[in-house]
Design a protein around this motif. Structure first.
Motif, mmCIF file in Angstrom:
data_model
loop_
_atom_site.group_PDB
_atom_site.id
_atom_site.type_symbol
_atom_site.label_atom_id
_atom_site.label_comp_id
_atom_site.label_asym_id
_atom_site.label_seq_id
_atom_site.Cartn_x
_atom_site.Cartn_y
_atom_site.Cartn_z
ATOM 1 N N LYS A 107 13.896 6.523 4.327
ATOM 2 C CA LYS A 107 14.574 6.937 5.556
ATOM 3 C C LYS A 107 13.565 6.873 6.700
ATOM 4 O O LYS A 107 12.450 7.394 6.582
ATOM 5 C CB LYS A 107 15.129 8.345 5.406
ATOM 6 C CG LYS A 107 16.219 8.448 4.335
ATOM 7 C CD LYS A 107 16.753 9.860 4.201
ATOM 8 C CE LYS A 107 17.867 9.918 3.155
ATOM 9 N NZ LYS A 107 18.381 11.303 2.974
ATOM 10 N N ILE A 108 13.996 6.252 7.794
ATOM 11 C CA ILE A 108 13.067 5.962 8.887
ATOM 12 C C ILE A 108 13.428 6.770 10.129
ATOM 13 O O ILE A 108 14.591 6.833 10.534
ATOM 14 C CB ILE A 108 13.097 4.464 9.265
ATOM 15 C CG1 ILE A 108 12.878 3.584 8.034
ATOM 16 C CG2 ILE A 108 12.075 4.157 10.353
ATOM 17 C CD1 ILE A 108 11.522 3.718 7.403
ATOM 18 N N ASN A 128 8.101 4.411 -5.735
ATOM 19 C CA ASN A 128 9.364 5.120 -5.529
ATOM 20 C C ASN A 128 9.448 5.622 -4.084
ATOM 21 O O ASN A 128 8.967 6.705 -3.765
ATOM 22 C CB ASN A 128 9.502 6.288 -6.504
ATOM 23 C CG ASN A 128 10.837 7.003 -6.345
ATOM 24 O OD1 ASN A 128 11.779 6.466 -5.745
ATOM 25 N ND2 ASN A 128 10.931 8.204 -6.889
ATOM 26 N N LEU A 129 10.074 4.799 -3.246
ATOM 27 C CA LEU A 129 10.230 5.175 -1.841
ATOM 28 C C LEU A 129 11.614 5.726 -1.530
ATOM 29 O O LEU A 129 11.895 6.055 -0.369
ATOM 30 C CB LEU A 129 9.963 3.957 -0.953
ATOM 31 C CG LEU A 129 8.488 3.580 -0.775
ATOM 32 C CD1 LEU A 129 8.361 2.206 -0.148
ATOM 33 C CD2 LEU A 129 7.777 4.604 0.075
ATOM 34 N N LYS A 130 12.465 5.832 -2.520
ATOM 35 C CA LYS A 130 13.829 6.292 -2.283
ATOM 36 C C LYS A 130 13.824 7.689 -1.683
ATOM 37 O O LYS A 130 13.208 8.626 -2.212
ATOM 38 C CB LYS A 130 14.632 6.286 -3.580
ATOM 39 C CG LYS A 130 16.104 6.641 -3.383
ATOM 40 C CD LYS A 130 16.898 6.443 -4.640
ATOM 41 C CE LYS A 130 18.340 6.902 -4.462
ATOM 42 N NZ LYS A 130 19.015 6.232 -3.330
ATOM 43 N N ASP A 131 14.474 7.792 -0.513
ATOM 44 C CA ASP A 131 14.642 9.045 0.236
ATOM 45 C C ASP A 131 13.338 9.603 0.806
ATOM 46 O O ASP A 131 13.321 10.728 1.332
ATOM 47 C CB ASP A 131 15.329 10.115 -0.624
ATOM 48 C CG ASP A 131 16.766 9.755 -0.958
ATOM 49 O OD1 ASP A 131 17.414 9.072 -0.140
ATOM 50 O OD2 ASP A 131 17.233 10.134 -2.047
ATOM 51 N N LYS A 132 12.261 8.828 0.720
ATOM 52 C CA LYS A 132 11.045 9.251 1.400
ATOM 53 C C LYS A 132 11.251 9.094 2.908
ATOM 54 O O LYS A 132 11.804 8.104 3.371
ATOM 55 C CB LYS A 132 9.846 8.411 0.962
ATOM 56 C CG LYS A 132 9.482 8.543 -0.506
ATOM 57 C CD LYS A 132 9.047 9.953 -0.863
ATOM 58 C CE LYS A 132 8.641 10.028 -2.327
ATOM 59 N NZ LYS A 132 8.313 11.427 -2.729
ATOM 60 N N LEU A 155 11.025 -1.244 4.324
ATOM 61 C CA LEU A 155 11.112 0.148 3.889
ATOM 62 C C LEU A 155 12.556 0.555 3.614
ATOM 63 O O LEU A 155 12.838 1.280 2.637
ATOM 64 C CB LEU A 155 10.508 1.066 4.946
ATOM 65 C CG LEU A 155 8.980 0.986 5.112
ATOM 66 C CD1 LEU A 155 8.524 1.823 6.304
ATOM 67 C CD2 LEU A 155 8.263 1.445 3.848
ATOM 68 N N LEU A 156 13.483 0.096 4.449
ATOM 69 C CA LEU A 156 14.898 0.405 4.218
ATOM 70 C C LEU A 156 15.381 -0.178 2.894
ATOM 71 O O LEU A 156 16.156 0.457 2.167
ATOM 72 C CB LEU A 156 15.755 -0.120 5.371
ATOM 73 C CG LEU A 156 15.610 0.603 6.716
ATOM 74 C CD1 LEU A 156 16.429 -0.115 7.787
ATOM 75 C CD2 LEU A 156 16.054 2.058 6.615
ATOM 76 N N ARG A 182 0.828 -1.204 0.000
ATOM 77 C CA ARG A 182 0.000 0.000 0.000
ATOM 78 C C ARG A 182 0.866 1.260 0.000
ATOM 79 O O ARG A 182 0.580 2.234 -0.696
ATOM 80 C CB ARG A 182 -0.923 0.017 1.211
ATOM 81 C CG ARG A 182 -1.769 -1.231 1.359
ATOM 82 C CD ARG A 182 -2.649 -1.123 2.576
ATOM 83 N NE ARG A 182 -3.295 -2.396 2.869
ATOM 84 C CZ ARG A 182 -4.264 -2.541 3.741
ATOM 85 N NH1 ARG A 182 -4.704 -1.490 4.419
ATOM 86 N NH2 ARG A 182 -4.795 -3.730 3.962
ATOM 87 N N ILE A 183 1.915 1.205 0.832
ATOM 88 C CA ILE A 183 2.828 2.358 0.889
ATOM 89 C C ILE A 183 3.522 2.523 -0.465
ATOM 90 O O ILE A 183 3.645 3.643 -0.985
ATOM 91 C CB ILE A 183 3.863 2.155 2.011
ATOM 92 C CG1 ILE A 183 3.156 2.056 3.364
ATOM 93 C CG2 ILE A 183 4.877 3.292 2.014
ATOM 94 C CD1 ILE A 183 4.070 1.624 4.506
#
Length: 432
Positions: free
Chosen positions: A346-347, A308-312, A340-341, A300-301
């Motif tokens: 970024k967490i 595209n989760l890079k640097d989110k 996510l990593l 879902r995320i």
């Protein structure tokens, strides 16, 4: 009574402290010298509500003592509790090396009758193995009792002091008298001390935990199906829970179960079945579904951010596997963070109690916030993994002002869908 507890992990420490609370003289034994020294000074090594109060009280009263000497513990106690780790082996079975290692030493050291109590969660037949390990080294009389714990993390002190039931597995009348005398102060309201054979007592703990894990997993499947057909799992849950045959508890869907008990116990019972030429098919499904459920929010995320989760920057609320504990064993948050990593996110995380444990595990792979709102600063999304009470009524104005976009993926269904949708840009939960 004089009691010794071998092992001061979660179960051992709660057991020893709560037994001292009713006037018993308790010595807790652990091989970790640093930990023992800290406990002697009144430092509680785990977070468990209300434990610190009775811990300090009983140390001051000299009813609760700590040592690294197994000899001292065995000399002191008439009842010897084994509260040792039973880690999951590579094949899912419970590893008994710590219990059997101590049992071997007990046989070499005891000089008078002792009641040896398996407090750890152990497979069927462990009491026989403990008895064999002790008896090969001694001719002194002793009994082995299976006495599984039913402690909920976050409520362990209440569960011990006011148990719904106490299960004692032994066929020795002498041991039964010892155990009834020890536990009588805890059942004055009439809750039962249930006497049974050792194997039945050992299986009772596994059966109880596996049933509860199955109940949780079934509701997660119902929640996932609700999303397919447009039903609301909250309404389904209420409709089911009012049936007295089912009950209201353990019907809350989410991102799977974790902790030190359910995952390990389900796998151990399944493995015990295979060892006895029996396949628990239902537990196959429970294990599979729970593994999938822990990361059910990830697709879902990913979809929301168009793959595209890079640097989110993703904020995480809750790291412990459940509220009111600092235990992160098999915590769904860790599986979500790992996924996510790997996607390049970024967490930054916040948990009221569990951050030190996660930092010891993950170090600087993620960032740690000082409070729940600072975790949201410039965040692109919030993922809720643990239902701590402080997360239930957030200040949505502050949430909106801190985040780049007020996007929430709620793994614990903390908020009313209609109400929260008025407060934030995007909200996704489980089965609704």
């Amino acid at each position: 009574m004089k009691v010794s507890v071998i092992g001061t992990g979660y179960v051992g420490l709660v057991t020893g402290t709560c037994l001292a609370e009713t006037g018993n003289e308790v010595i807790c034994v652990d091989i970790d010298e640093n930990k023992v020294e800290k406990m002697k000074k009144g430092e509680v090594p785990i977070y468990e509500p209300h434990l610190d109060v009775i811990f300090e009280r009983n140390i001051k009263a000299n009813r609760l003592q700590f040592t690294t000497s197994l000899d001292e513990g065995l000399e002191h106690g008439d009842i010897i509790f084994l509260a040792l780790p039973t880690p999951e082996g590579e094949d899912g079975s419970a590893d008994l090396k710590y219990i059997l290692g101590v049992a071997d030493e007990i046989g070499k050291k005891i000089t008078s009758y002792k009641v040896i109590v398996d407090k750890s969660t152990v497979p069927v037949g462990t009491s026989e193995k403990v008895r064999e390990a002790i008896s090969k080294n001694t001719s002194v009389d002793f009994d082995v009792v299976s006495n599984p714990e039913f402690l909920r993390e976050g409520f362990a002190v209440d569960d011990f002091l006011k148990p719904e039931r106490i299960v004692v597995g032994t066929q020795s009348e002498r041991a039964i008298k010892f155990m009834k005398k020890l536990y009588q102060p805890y059942v004055r309201s009439g809750n039962p001390i249930i006497i049974m054979d050792e194997k039945s007592a050992e299986l009772t703990k596994y059966a109880a935990n596996s049933f509860l894990a199955t109940k949780i997993t079934f509701m997660n499947e119902i929640a996932n199906f609700c999303e397919k057909v447009g039903a609301d799992v909250d309404k389904v849950r209420i409709g089911m829970g009012t049936d007295s045959r089912i009950g209201k508890r353990f019907l809350f869907p989410g991102i799977g179960y974790g902790g030190s008990c359910f995952p390990k116990d389900v796998k151990a019972l399944h493995k015990s079945g295979l060892n006895s030429d029996y396949n628990f098919k239902i537990l196959d499904s429970v294990i599979e579904v729970n593994a999938t459920q822990k990361t059910i929010l990830i697709p879902r995320i990913r979809t929301y951010f168009k793959n595209n989760l890079k640097d989110k920057k993703i904020a995480i609320w809750g790291l412990a596997f459940k509220p009111e504990t600092d235990d992160i064993r098999e915590a769904p948050a860790l599986f979500i963070i790992d996924a996510l990593l790997k996607e390049g996110a970024k967490i930054i995380a916040f948990d009221p109690e569990a951050m030190p444990n996660v930092e010891r595990k993950l170090g600087s792979e993620i960032s740690y916030a000082k409070d729940m709102y600072s975790a949201l600063e410039n965040a692109d999304a919030l993922v809720i993994c643990t239902e701590w009470s402080i997360f239930r009524t957030p200040n949505f104005e502050k949430l909106n002002s801190n985040m780049n976009s007020s996007v929430i993926f709620d793994g614990r269904n903390l908020y009313d869908v209609d109400e929260v949708s008025k407060e934030v840009e995007f909200y996704s939960s489980i089965g609704r």
